[in-house]
Scaffold this motif. Structure first.
Motif, short mmCIF file in Angstrom:
data_model
loop_
_atom_site.label_atom_id
_atom_site.label_comp_id
_atom_site.label_asym_id
_atom_site.label_seq_id
_atom_site.Cartn_x
_atom_site.Cartn_y
_atom_site.Cartn_z
N SER A 12 45.39 77.63 38.03
CA SER A 12 45.22 77.39 36.60
C SER A 12 44.05 78.19 36.04
O SER A 12 44.13 78.73 34.93
CB SER A 12 45.05 75.90 36.33
OG SER A 12 46.23 75.21 36.68
N ARG A 16 44.36 81.20 33.21
CA ARG A 16 43.56 81.01 31.99
C ARG A 16 42.84 82.31 31.61
O ARG A 16 42.72 82.65 30.44
CB ARG A 16 42.55 79.89 32.21
CG ARG A 16 41.67 79.64 30.99
CD ARG A 16 40.39 78.96 31.34
NE ARG A 16 39.60 79.81 32.23
CZ ARG A 16 38.48 79.44 32.80
NH1 ARG A 16 38.01 78.23 32.63
NH2 ARG A 16 37.80 80.26 33.57
N ARG A 25 47.37 78.51 28.18
CA ARG A 25 45.97 78.19 28.47
C ARG A 25 45.72 76.68 28.38
O ARG A 25 45.01 76.12 29.21
CB ARG A 25 45.04 78.94 27.51
CG ARG A 25 45.00 80.45 27.79
CD ARG A 25 44.20 81.20 26.73
NE ARG A 25 42.83 80.73 26.64
CZ ARG A 25 41.81 81.23 27.32
NH1 ARG A 25 42.00 82.24 28.14
NH2 ARG A 25 40.60 80.74 27.15
N ALA A 28 47.32 75.08 31.45
CA ALA A 28 46.50 75.38 32.63
C ALA A 28 45.24 74.52 32.64
O ALA A 28 44.84 73.98 33.68
CB ALA A 28 46.14 76.86 32.66
N GLU A 98 51.85 84.75 32.78
CA GLU A 98 52.36 83.45 32.32
C GLU A 98 53.60 83.05 33.11
O GLU A 98 53.70 81.92 33.61
CB GLU A 98 52.70 83.51 30.83
CG GLU A 98 51.50 83.75 29.95
CD GLU A 98 51.89 84.25 28.55
OE1 GLU A 98 53.07 84.11 28.15
OE2 GLU A 98 50.99 84.78 27.87
N TYR A 101 52.78 82.36 36.84
CA TYR A 101 52.06 81.09 36.94
C TYR A 101 53.00 79.91 36.77
O TYR A 101 52.97 78.95 37.56
CB TYR A 101 50.94 81.02 35.90
CG TYR A 101 50.32 79.65 35.75
CD1 TYR A 101 49.42 79.17 36.70
CD2 TYR A 101 50.64 78.83 34.67
CE1 TYR A 101 48.86 77.90 36.57
CE2 TYR A 101 50.06 77.58 34.53
CZ TYR A 101 49.18 77.12 35.48
OH TYR A 101 48.63 75.86 35.35
N MET A 105 53.60 77.25 39.60
CA MET A 105 53.20 75.86 39.36
C MET A 105 54.40 74.92 39.40
O MET A 105 54.27 73.77 39.84
CB MET A 105 52.46 75.74 38.03
CG MET A 105 51.77 74.40 37.86
SD MET A 105 50.61 73.95 39.19
CE MET A 105 49.34 75.17 38.94
#
Length: 159
Positions: A12, A16, A25, A28, A98, A101, A105
């Protein structure tokens, strides 16, 4: 699970710094704060119970899954990103960061849900069961959000 949570915090913070998208953001930041707080609680329980924070047993032994994650390239538990994936995330920026991630995640949360469900099924202390179920509920909700965010970016979860 504390190790698993720490990686979510790390990923995260990486994203960010790699995107200017406020929605990503904010997500995260929320994930980093929640997982860091939960990690502290988990480590506190180990202290309370007089258990070591690091064990010589393979990860996931408590769930009869000691051989599930072989630690290959740093992925010690279900859903964890590999060291190679973490390095890649650190090289991407903008929309690419993005998407990667959100995919990492999503996988991470799926692994976390699996472990939290293991606690719900095995733990005998009500507060532990309740917190584990709360983790399941929150991470399922975040997976739905991340799936929508991926779709907005023309992508989808990896699995």
């Amino acid at each position: 699970m504390a190790v698993h949570h720490q990686q979510a915090v790390e990923m995260s913070f990486i994203v960010r710094d790699r995107t200017k998208d406020e929605e990503v953001r904010r997500l995260a930041f929320d994930i980093a704060q929640t997982q860091a707080n939960q990690r502290g609680m988990l480590l506190g329980w180990l202290d309370l119970w007089g258990l070591p924070k690091v064990s010589s047993d393979p990860p996931m032994t408590w769930m009869d899954m000691g051989g599930m994650a072989d630690g290959k390239d740093g992925a010690l538990m279900p859903g964890m990103a590999t060291n190679t994936e973490l390095k890649k995330l650190g090289t991407l920026s903008g929309k690419q960061a993005e998407i990667f991630y959100l995919q990492l995640m999503t996988d991470h949360h799926k692994g976390g849900i699996h472990m939290a469900e293991g606690c719900v099924a095995r733990c005998t202390v009500k507060v532990e069961k309740d917190i584990a179920q709360g983790m399941v509920n929150a991470q399922e909700s975040e997976i739905d959000l991340m799936t929508d965010m991926l779709k907005e970016r023309g992508a989808k979860p990896r699995s």
